[in-house]
Write a protein that holds these residues in place. Structure first.
Motif, PDB file in Angstrom:
ATOM      1  N   PHE A  14     -65.033 -49.727   7.733  1.00 55.53           N
ATOM      2  CA  PHE A  14     -64.234 -50.026   6.550  1.00 55.53           C
ATOM      3  C   PHE A  14     -64.635 -49.131   5.374  1.00 55.53           C
ATOM      4  O   PHE A  14     -63.789 -48.527   4.713  1.00 55.53           O
ATOM      5  N   PHE A  15     -65.939 -49.056   5.105  1.00 53.99           N
ATOM      6  CA  PHE A  15     -66.429 -48.206   4.013  1.00 53.99           C
ATOM      7  C   PHE A  15     -66.019 -46.747   4.214  1.00 53.99           C
ATOM      8  O   PHE A  15     -65.620 -46.054   3.269  1.00 53.99           O
ATOM      9  N   THR A  16     -66.125 -46.281   5.442  1.00 58.08           N
ATOM     10  CA  THR A  16     -65.804 -44.882   5.737  1.00 58.08           C
ATOM     11  C   THR A  16     -64.339 -44.578   5.456  1.00 58.08           C
ATOM     12  O   THR A  16     -64.000 -43.543   4.866  1.00 58.08           O
ATOM     13  N   ILE A  17     -63.457 -45.479   5.871  1.00 55.49           N
ATOM     14  CA  ILE A  17     -62.018 -45.276   5.642  1.00 55.49           C
ATOM     15  C   ILE A  17     -61.707 -45.248   4.145  1.00 55.49           C
ATOM     16  O   ILE A  17     -60.967 -44.383   3.662  1.00 55.49           O
ATOM     17  N   VAL A  18     -62.285 -46.195   3.397  1.00 55.85           N
ATOM     18  CA  VAL A  18     -62.024 -46.275   1.959  1.00 55.85           C
ATOM     19  C   VAL A  18     -62.489 -45.012   1.246  1.00 55.85           C
ATOM     20  O   VAL A  18     -61.758 -44.424   0.435  1.00 55.85           O
ATOM     21  N   LEU A  19     -63.703 -44.575   1.542  1.00 63.44           N
ATOM     22  CA  LEU A  19     -64.204 -43.353   0.915  1.00 63.44           C
ATOM     23  C   LEU A  19     -63.384 -42.147   1.335  1.00 63.44           C
ATOM     24  O   LEU A  19     -63.130 -41.238   0.542  1.00 63.44           O
ATOM     25  N   GLY A  20     -62.944 -42.147   2.600  1.00 61.72           N
ATOM     26  CA  GLY A  20     -62.112 -41.046   3.086  1.00 61.72           C
ATOM     27  C   GLY A  20     -60.808 -40.934   2.324  1.00 61.72           C
ATOM     28  O   GLY A  20     -60.361 -39.821   1.983  1.00 61.72           O
ATOM     29  N   ILE A  21     -60.187 -42.076   2.035  1.00 58.28           N
ATOM     30  CA  ILE A  21     -58.938 -42.073   1.257  1.00 58.28           C
ATOM     31  C   ILE A  21     -59.172 -41.480  -0.125  1.00 58.28           C
ATOM     32  O   ILE A  21     -58.391 -40.656  -0.613  1.00 58.28           O
TER      33      ILE A  21
END
Length: 603
Positions: A14-21
């Motif tokens: 979840f954290f990775t996706i959010v930071l990626g966005i």
């Protein structure tokens, strides 16, 4: 409580996706201040609507609802359910007006509606008053909830929660700007809703709770179930129902439920493709926010009464929690510690999602005030777009740091909610009338803002509050506090309005020509313009307020009956559920008809 590998995996992904966005959209968001704060005004209604829902799904909201239910029962939620009336007024009357204004922030409206030095002062002062002070207080309440959740569920010290949650949030907020916030909100909405519903289902079916039927018949819960307060208890009816519905919704300014629209709700309306998309977004938000989303939290709050009947039982179960952080609001995260592996990871991710969504919105919104309404107006009027974005990113970080520090000093989210309501009492009517009554001027708002602020401080931090409103011994009943501030503030701003000069004809004519507010409140301005042979009226535009108010009433009936129906279906009261479902269907059909008529007028 220990997290499994599956829980950690869900949270890390979840954290990775959010930071990626945030990283992906950072380049486009940094092109201009319009992109950074409004995403180029190209957003569709459904994405903005989901973003509004995700934003108001903060970590403090389930804690607040739990506190209310455990203290005053389900009916206690009318203290915020009453704001639906404000929301529907925004949908069918003010969304169109805000989008037509084409301002960058709702504070820029001041120099569109008012003129001269008072308007300039009002815009600059409120950029700090709202963008920094109120915004930091609101974010600190959200961060306080995160601290309590981190302490209960993960055994974290307050500073550890603040650093870990805040660092990631401020990073993607500063990088991605408004577009990053809205795109991540799309993901955060589904994660947060999934976690809330999953948690409610599992926790209600715990062996010690015994399922919905056992919960609803439990001796300590039965008295908390009514959606309406006990009408034999006059004080409860006045406090929980009459004051919110008769006074609070129109008289108080509260973040996210501003009379006449405003704040981050206005920011999303201003970012919409057009007026129809602004209206659609706010309507979708109100349906989700009031009719459906509260019930998973309410069920967990009711179940918590069985498992943790009082604050002492919470303190006994979690001895590591500091005494100054104990309260009924801790019951929500306390219940979540009983979730199994996998679901626990999802719920933790959902709580993190709720926190990040709310904080990122508050950061971007507050930063927009600092950039457009203070820095560009007061410090550097010739600032380049690159400089404006840089100041926006810097102020985002500063706001996060200030709110984190304040959160470490706070104890209870309900206290913050009550304080913000009191601070805004008496100002709400101005935000409604300023669009439709020419006589409102900048001094009206200045007088109201200072009157409500000074009165609230006097009542909260001096002996005057206890003298006037102490339970059993006060001059007035304790429920009269908000009406008292509203009444005194209103008298002051009405007097200030008529003691000061109205806005100039030039300002009033310019505002009318751009917005076309219509109605009897502008007749004098229209007549004066005609006498001066100035054309300010668009003959093709009809006055939409009467039809908007009709749609507002239908919208309130629809959403309130949906809310009642959902509750009665959960309670197993089939007859009541069917009646309210039927009323909701009729109201929905009538609203569609009214909406199509309004839509054709807008087009």
């Amino acid at each position: 409580m220990e997290l499994s590998a599956l829980d950690y995996t869900l949270i890390i992904v979840f954290f990775t996706i959010v930071l990626g966005i945030g990283v992906v959209v950072s380049k486009k968001s940094g092109k201009s201040s319009s992109e950074y704060f409004l995403s180029g005004r190209t957003m569709p209604w459904w994405l903005l609507g989901l973003s509004m829902v995700a934003t108001t799904f903060s970590t403090d909201t389930p804690n607040l609802v739990t506190d209310i239910v455990r203290t005053d029962g389900v009916s206690g939620n009318w203290v915020w359910w009453a704001f639906l009336i404000t929301g529907m007024l925004t949908v069918f009357v003010y969304a169109k007006l805000w989008r037509k204004s084409n301002v960058n922030t709702d504070l820029e409206f001041y120099e569109l509606r008012y003129g001269g030095k008072p308007a300039s002062f009002l815009r600059k002062f409120r950029s700090i008053y709202l963008g920094v002070i109120f915004n930091v207080i609101t974010m600190s309440a959200v961060t306080l909830a995160a601290i309590k959740i981190g302490g209960i569920m993960l055994g974290l010290e307050p500073w550890q929660t603040v650093v870990s949650a805040g660092l990631i949030t401020v990073t993607f907020s500063a990088l991605g700007g408004f577009k990053g916030v809205v795109y991540t909100d799309f993901l955060l909405f589904f994660v947060a809703m999934g976690g809330a519903i999953g948690a409610a289902y599992y926790l209600v079916n715990l062996p010690e709770v015994g399922g919905v039927t056992s919960l609803l018949t439990h001796e300590d819960v039965k008295g908390k179930l009514s959606i309406l307060p006990d009408f034999s208890n006059t004080n409860a009816v006045i406090t929980l129902l009459v004051i919110p519905l008769a006074v609070q919704w129109w008289s108080s300014w509260y973040p996210g439920a501003e009379p006449g629209g405003g704040g981050y709700i206005a920011q999303r309306m201003l970012a919409a493709k057009d007026e129809n998309h602004a209206i659609g977004a706010t309507f979708f938000f109100n349906i989700m926010h009031y009719a459906l989303r509260p019930w998973p939290w309410i069920l967990v709050a009711l179940a918590s009464i069985v498992v943790y009947p009082d604050v002492a039982s919470i303190a006994e179960a979690f001895p590591n929690i500091a005494a100054d952080k104990l309260g009924h609001d801790l019951a929500y995260p306390a219940m979540l510690t009983k979730l199994p592996s996998g679901l626990l990871g999802l719920v933790l991710a959902s709580l993190i999602a709720a926190y990040m969504s709310t904080i990122s919105t508050q950061l971007n919104w507050g930063s927009s005030y600092i950039v457009y309404d203070f820095y560009k107006q007061q410090v550097n009027p010739n600032a380049s777009e690159k400089q404006l974005v840089a100041v926006g990113r810097f102020s985002t970080v500063v706001l996060m740091v200030l709110s984190a520090c304040l959160a470490l000093l706070m104890q209870n989210a309900m206290e913050v909610f009550d304080m913000l309501l009191l601070f805004g009492a008496g100002t709400g009517l101005i935000f409604i009338l300023r669009w439709f009554w020419w006589r409102i001027n900048a001094w009206t708002e200045i007088a109201a803002m200072f009157a409500s602020g000074v009165l609230s401080i006097l009542l909260k931090v001096t002996p005057l509050g206890n003298y006037l409103f102490a339970v059993d011994t006060g001059v007035f009943p304790d429920w009269f506090q908000i009406p008292f501030v509203m009444l005194v503030t209103t008298i002051i701003w009405v007097a200030a309005t008529f003691m000061t000069k109205p806005e100039s004809n030039e300002v009033l004519n310019s505002f009318y020509k751009k917005i076309q507010p219509g109605g009897p409140g502008w007749k004098k301005v229209v007549d004066n313009a005609k006498a001066d042979k100035i054309d300010i009226v668009n003959p093709n535009e009809k006055w939409s307020v009467p039809s908007g108010i009709g749609a507002m009433v239908l919208g309130c009936v629809l959403i309130y009956t949906c809310m009642f129906a959902t509750g009665y279906w959960i309670y197993g009261e089939t007859i009541k559920a069917l009646i309210f479902t039927g009323i909701a269907l009729v109201a929905g059909l009538l609203l569609i008809k009214a909406w199509n008529k309004m839509k054709s007028n807008i087009l």
